[in-house]
Design an enzyme around this catalytic site. Structure first.
Site, short mmCIF file in Angstrom:
data_model
loop_
_atom_site.label_atom_id
_atom_site.label_comp_id
_atom_site.label_asym_id
_atom_site.label_seq_id
_atom_site.Cartn_x
_atom_site.Cartn_y
_atom_site.Cartn_z
N ASP A 1 -6.15 0.95 0.89
CA ASP A 1 -6.12 1.00 2.35
C ASP A 1 -7.48 0.56 2.87
OD1 ASP A 1 -7.81 3.12 1.84
OD2 ASP A 1 -6.67 4.58 3.00
N LYS B 1 0.83 -1.20 0.00
CA LYS B 1 0.00 0.00 0.00
C LYS B 1 0.86 1.25 0.00
CE LYS B 1 -1.22 2.43 3.29
NZ LYS B 1 -1.64 2.99 4.60
#
Length: 215
Positions: free
Chosen positions: A139, A121
């Site tokens: 996320d 991420k």
């Protein structure tokens, strides 16, 4: 509704109505954004932004952070979540930038994930925000919103990322990443989604299922 149609309508709505698609983390260089994103793991952008001005002042470049002591860094971030691990990762990240990348933040997500404290991420955030790479960072907000709306049925972050990447045009992915984050942060919230304020009602699978079960 077919998934391709839902994507077209949702992305079209965001293009027409969404606020500026940019990170809410404050930064001035790619290196400082990398620090901020590492600090933001399981912590709000607002809290991170409260601490980063002093961090950036003390450590303008990776050589400064790489030479810092644990106590020096910890003292600046001790009120942020997981300060012990993040202190180790920040110092290790700066040292690795110097040893492996000439002090420069790499563009390639595969290289970014070799840095301490940088997962997929975080790597995608840096690649997207700094280098405008056609990647989408998933996320908790992006994961939740994508599944609620019906953009993905993926059970994992990786599966949702694959669905979004497959269905969103490369040139729109950096913006789409922020559209979904901000929508999840301020409208499609975790506990009490503000469906009455949401412009995506007519295409949102969860809203339709909950309110128009006869359709």
């Amino acid at each position: 509704m077919k998934r391709a149609d839902r994507y077209a309508e949702v992305i079209g709505w965001f293009e027409a109505n969404a606020q500026a698609a940019e990170t809410e983390l404050q930064y001035d260089t790619p290196f400082h954004l990398l620090i901020a994103v590492i600090l933001s793991a399981q912590c709000t952008d607002r809290r991170v932004n409260m601490h980063t001005p002093e961090i950036f002042r003390r450590f303008p470049g990776p050589e400064d952070l790489a030479a810092a002591s644990f106590d020096e860094v910890y003292g600046l971030i001790k009120s942020i979540t997981f300060p012990n691990n993040k202190t180790k990762n920040l110092i290790g990240m700066a040292q690795r930038l110097l040893s492996d990348f000439g002090g420069e933040v790499p563009e390639d997500p595969q290289k970014l994930v070799t840095l301490p404290g940088v997962g997929r991420k975080t790597a995608n955030v840096i690649a997207s925000v700094v280098y405008n790479k056609p990647v989408i960072a998933v996320d908790t907000h992006v994961f939740r919103v994508s599944r609620r709306i019906g953009l993905s049925d993926g059970e994992t972050v990786e599966a949702v990322e694959r669905d979004l990447t497959s269905n969103i045009a490369p040139e729109l992915r950096p913006a789409a990443h922020h559209w979904l984050i901000l929508h999840g942060r301020y409208v499609c919230t975790a506990r009490k989604p503000k469906c009455g304020e949401c412009g995506l009602q007519q295409w949102c699978r969860t809203y339709i299922e909950n309110n128009f079960k006869s359709l």
